[in-house]
Design a protein around this motif. Structure first.
Motif, short mmCIF file in Angstrom:
data_model
loop_
_atom_site.label_atom_id
_atom_site.label_comp_id
_atom_site.label_asym_id
_atom_site.label_seq_id
_atom_site.Cartn_x
_atom_site.Cartn_y
_atom_site.Cartn_z
N LEU A 154 0.65 -1.46 0.24
CA LEU A 154 -0.25 0.03 0.03
C LEU A 154 0.99 1.36 0.02
O LEU A 154 1.75 1.09 0.73
CB LEU A 154 -0.61 -0.42 0.74
CG LEU A 154 -2.34 1.20 1.71
CD1 LEU A 154 -2.91 1.21 0.28
CD2 LEU A 154 -2.34 1.00 2.70
N GLN A 155 0.37 2.51 -0.65
CA GLN A 155 1.63 3.35 -1.01
C GLN A 155 0.55 4.09 -0.31
O GLN A 155 -0.45 4.89 -0.50
CB GLN A 155 1.86 3.90 -2.46
CG GLN A 155 2.93 2.90 -2.77
CD GLN A 155 2.30 2.26 -4.14
OE1 GLN A 155 1.82 2.42 -5.34
NE2 GLN A 155 3.97 2.78 -5.48
N ALA A 156 1.70 4.88 1.05
CA ALA A 156 0.79 6.44 1.29
C ALA A 156 1.65 7.59 0.22
O ALA A 156 2.50 7.54 0.23
CB ALA A 156 1.22 6.30 2.82
N VAL A 157 0.19 8.48 0.57
CA VAL A 157 0.25 9.66 -0.84
C VAL A 157 0.41 10.74 0.68
O VAL A 157 0.03 10.62 0.94
CB VAL A 157 -0.37 9.78 -2.17
CG1 VAL A 157 0.03 11.34 -2.50
CG2 VAL A 157 0.30 8.86 -2.78
N GLU A 158 1.49 11.57 0.52
CA GLU A 158 1.67 12.56 1.20
C GLU A 158 1.95 13.82 0.25
O GLU A 158 2.67 14.51 -0.55
CB GLU A 158 3.06 13.06 2.13
CG GLU A 158 2.16 13.01 3.47
CD GLU A 158 3.53 12.90 4.64
OE1 GLU A 158 4.17 13.36 5.31
OE2 GLU A 158 4.12 11.77 4.26
N VAL A 159 1.06 14.95 0.30
CA VAL A 159 1.27 16.35 -0.12
C VAL A 159 2.35 17.27 0.83
O VAL A 159 1.66 17.47 1.74
CB VAL A 159 -0.72 17.07 0.05
CG1 VAL A 159 0.16 18.73 -0.79
CG2 VAL A 159 -1.07 16.25 -0.90
N VAL A 160 3.46 17.45 0.02
CA VAL A 160 4.90 18.01 0.89
C VAL A 160 4.01 19.36 0.31
O VAL A 160 4.67 20.27 1.92
CB VAL A 160 5.57 17.58 0.05
CG1 VAL A 160 7.08 18.20 1.06
CG2 VAL A 160 5.85 16.18 0.16
N ASP A 161 4.24 20.25 -0.76
CA ASP A 161 3.99 21.26 -0.99
C ASP A 161 3.43 22.02 -1.86
O ASP A 161 3.02 20.86 -2.77
CB ASP A 161 5.76 21.85 -0.96
CG ASP A 161 6.27 23.36 -0.58
OD1 ASP A 161 4.22 23.93 -0.33
OD2 ASP A 161 6.66 23.93 -1.20
N GLY A 201 -0.66 20.30 -9.44
CA GLY A 201 -0.21 21.38 -9.00
C GLY A 201 0.67 21.09 -7.45
O GLY A 201 0.69 21.77 -6.70
N LYS A 202 0.18 20.33 -6.96
CA LYS A 202 0.90 19.27 -5.23
C LYS A 202 2.48 18.73 -5.69
O LYS A 202 2.78 17.67 -6.80
CB LYS A 202 0.43 19.12 -4.47
CG LYS A 202 -1.09 19.61 -4.91
CD LYS A 202 -0.61 20.38 -3.64
CE LYS A 202 -2.32 21.53 -3.48
NZ LYS A 202 -2.67 22.80 -2.09
N GLU A 203 3.32 19.25 -4.98
CA GLU A 203 4.91 18.31 -4.98
C GLU A 203 4.04 17.39 -3.43
O GLU A 203 3.41 17.72 -2.50
CB GLU A 203 5.67 18.97 -4.06
CG GLU A 203 7.07 18.52 -4.49
CD GLU A 203 8.19 20.03 -4.42
OE1 GLU A 203 8.98 19.04 -3.14
OE2 GLU A 203 8.35 21.00 -4.27
N LEU A 204 4.32 15.77 -4.28
CA LEU A 204 3.72 14.82 -3.21
C LEU A 204 5.22 13.95 -3.23
O LEU A 204 6.68 14.04 -3.90
CB LEU A 204 2.90 14.03 -4.35
CG LEU A 204 2.09 14.86 -4.99
CD1 LEU A 204 0.95 13.98 -6.03
CD2 LEU A 204 0.68 15.25 -3.66
N ASP A 205 4.79 13.24 -1.66
CA ASP A 205 5.77 12.24 -1.37
C ASP A 205 5.03 10.62 -1.44
O ASP A 205 4.07 10.73 -0.97
CB ASP A 205 6.52 12.55 0.17
CG ASP A 205 7.58 12.15 0.58
OD1 ASP A 205 8.43 11.18 -0.37
OD2 ASP A 205 7.85 12.14 1.77
N VAL A 206 5.10 9.77 -2.02
CA VAL A 206 4.57 8.17 -1.78
C VAL A 206 5.84 7.95 -1.43
O VAL A 206 7.39 7.54 -1.91
CB VAL A 206 5.19 8.16 -3.49
CG1 VAL A 206 3.94 6.26 -3.33
CG2 VAL A 206 3.68 9.52 -3.62
N THR A 207 5.60 6.78 -0.46
CA THR A 207 6.32 5.94 1.05
C THR A 207 5.23 4.53 0.80
O THR A 207 4.40 4.78 0.71
CB THR A 207 6.68 6.56 2.11
OG1 THR A 207 5.12 7.21 2.58
CG2 THR A 207 7.58 7.67 1.95
N ASP A 208 6.11 3.66 0.42
CA ASP A 208 5.11 2.25 1.34
C ASP A 208 4.96 2.31 2.83
O ASP A 208 5.48 2.93 3.05
CB ASP A 208 5.83 1.20 1.09
CG ASP A 208 6.49 1.01 -0.78
OD1 ASP A 208 6.17 1.14 -1.86
OD2 ASP A 208 7.34 0.20 -1.08
#
Lengths: 249, 94
Positions: A154-161, A201-208
Motif C-alpha cells: 500500500l502506498q501512502a501519498v503525502e502532500v509536501v508542498d 499542482g502539488k509536490e507529493l511524497d510517496v512511501t510504502d
C-alpha cells in the motif's frame, strides 16, 4: 503473540477481488500468495479414454485442452486424489464446448460453459470418457485455482508542498492502491494512474506503508475468491499443526 | 511431513523437513526469528549445491538455554495462530 490483522476489500467479485491486509510480514504475504497458487487443490481432467476421435487433432492435444477446462471444486466434499467421471459426445458440424461435458457428480461441473474444445466438421465426431482428479497446482499447472494472484505494498501519498509557479509538473504514474492523507484507500485506476490528476499542482511524497499489502486475487472459477484465500490460510496452518505434532511427539 | 535431525546440540539444530518448499519454510523462518530465544534461523533448499538434496534443511540457534526443538514447536504453534487470526480477519471483512 498472535498478530492482529485488518482486512479491507477494495474490489470484490466472485472470481476477482482486491483487498488490503494490514499487519502482515513479507514472508507471510508471500506464503499466502504461494499457497493460493500452488497448494489449494482443484479438479481437472487427468485421464481421457477416447471412444471416437475423428476430429483434426490428435487425442493428446485434445486431452491437454480438456485438462485446462476449469471445473467447480467443492473442497468440503472431496479429498486429494478423488476422481469424478466426465464424458462428452459431440458430432459435427458443431463446436464441442466445455458446456457439453457431462459429469457424474452435480457438484463438479465446468465452471464456464463456453470454452471451445474443438470445432468439428461434417462427419467428425468426438466421444470420450475421462477422469477429473483433485490435485494441487504444485503437481500440474492445470490444478491451479488462483490464476492471477499477487500483492504489492500500500502506498501512502503525502502532500509536501505546492509545485513552484513556473515549474513543469511531470506525470507521476502509480499502480495499485494508495492511501490519501485523509486515510482514504483509493485505487489508482480512479485517477488514471497519474497522481497529478488527483493532486494537480502539488509536490507529493510517496512511501510504502510497512506491513500493509494489497492482494489482487483472481480465480479460474473452480473456487470463489473467499474460498481460495481461506483454504490457502488453512493449508499453511495445517502444515504448522503437522510440524508441531511431529516435533513434540 | 517427515523430519530428519541432522545435527543437534543444546543450542543448535539442523533438521531436514521433507516435502516442504519456500511456501511454508519462509513463513516458519519468519516466525522463528520473531521469537526472543531464537538468535538465528534460516533454511536452505539446496544445501551447498548438493545436486540431489531438495528437501529444505532448517537451522536454528537458540540462546538462554532454550531447546531448539521447543523453539521449533513454539514457532509452529505461532504459525497456526497467525493463519487462524488472518482467516478470522478475512472472514470479518467478507
Amino acid at each position: 503473540m498472535a498478530q492482529e490483522f485488518d482486512v479491507e476489500f477494495i474490489e470484490r467479485e466472485d472470481r476477482k477481488a482486491r483487498f488490503l491486509v494490514r499487519g502482515l510480514t513479507p514472508a507471510l504475504a508471500n506464503g499466502f500468495r504461494r499457497a493460493m497458487i500452488a497448494d489449494v487443490p482443484t479438479f481437472s481432467i487427468d485421464t481421457v479414454r477416447f471412444t471416437e476421435n475423428s476430429s483434426v487433432m490428435f487425442d493428446e492435444m485434445i486431452a491437454l485442452r480438456l485438462g485446462l477446462v476449469p471445473l467447480t471444486t467443492p473442497l468440503d466434499d472431496f479429498e486429494i486424489g478423488d476422481a469424478v467421471t466426465v464424458a462428452l459426445d459431440v458430432e459435427g458440424p458443431a463446436t464441442a464446448y466445455s458446456g457439453d461435458i457431462e459429469t457424474s457428480d452435480a457438484l463438479v461441473v465446468p465452471a464456464d460453459e463456453n470454452v471451445p474444445i474443438i470445432e468439428l466438421k461434417e462427419g467428425q465426431r468426438l466421444e470420450f470418457e475421462a477422469d477429473a482428479v483433485l490435485d494441487r497446482g504444485k503437481e500440474h499447472a492445470k490444478h491451479q485455482g488462483g490464476v492471477s494472484v499477487g500483492f504489492r505494498h500500500l502506498q501512502a501519498v503525502e502532500v509536501v508542498d505546492d509545485v513552484g509557479e513556473f515549474d513543469d509538473q511531470e506525470p507521476q504514474i502509480l499502480r495499485g492502491v494508495i492511501e490519501t492523507p485523509d486515510g482514504e484507500v483509493v485505487l489508482t485506476d480512479e485517477f488514471d494512474n497519474d497522481l497529478t490528476n488527483r493532486y494537480p499542482g502539488k509536490e507529493l511524497d510517496v512511501t510504502d506503508v510497512p506491513g500493509a499489502y494489497v492482494f489482487h486475487v483472481e480465480t479460474d472459477g473452480s473456487l470463489s475468491v473467499d474460498e481460495l484465500v481461506l483454504r490457502a490460510a488453512e493449508e499453511l496452518g495445517s502444515r504448522a499443526d503437522e510440524l508441531h505434532d511431529a516435533v513434540t511427539v | 511431513m517427515e523430519l530428519r535431525v541432522i545435527e543437534k546440540t543444546e543450542t543448535e539444530l539442523r533438521i531436514e523437513i521433507a516435502g516442504e518448499d519456500h511456501t511454508f519454510m519462509n513463513v516458519l523462518k519468519g516466525e522463528l526469528l520473531e521469537a526472543e530465544a531464537v538468535s538465528a534461523a534460516t533454511y536452505d533448499v539446496n544445501p551447498e549445491q548438493s545436486g540431489g538434496q531438495t528437501d529444505p534443511v532448517l537451522s536454528i540457534t537458540t540462546e538462554d538455554g532454550t531447546d531448539p526443538l521447543d523453539a521449533l514447536a513454539d514457532a509452529a504453534t505461532a504459525v497456526r495462530e497467525t493463519t487462524d487470526s488472518f482467516a478470522d480477519a478475512f472472514e470479518a471483512a467478507v
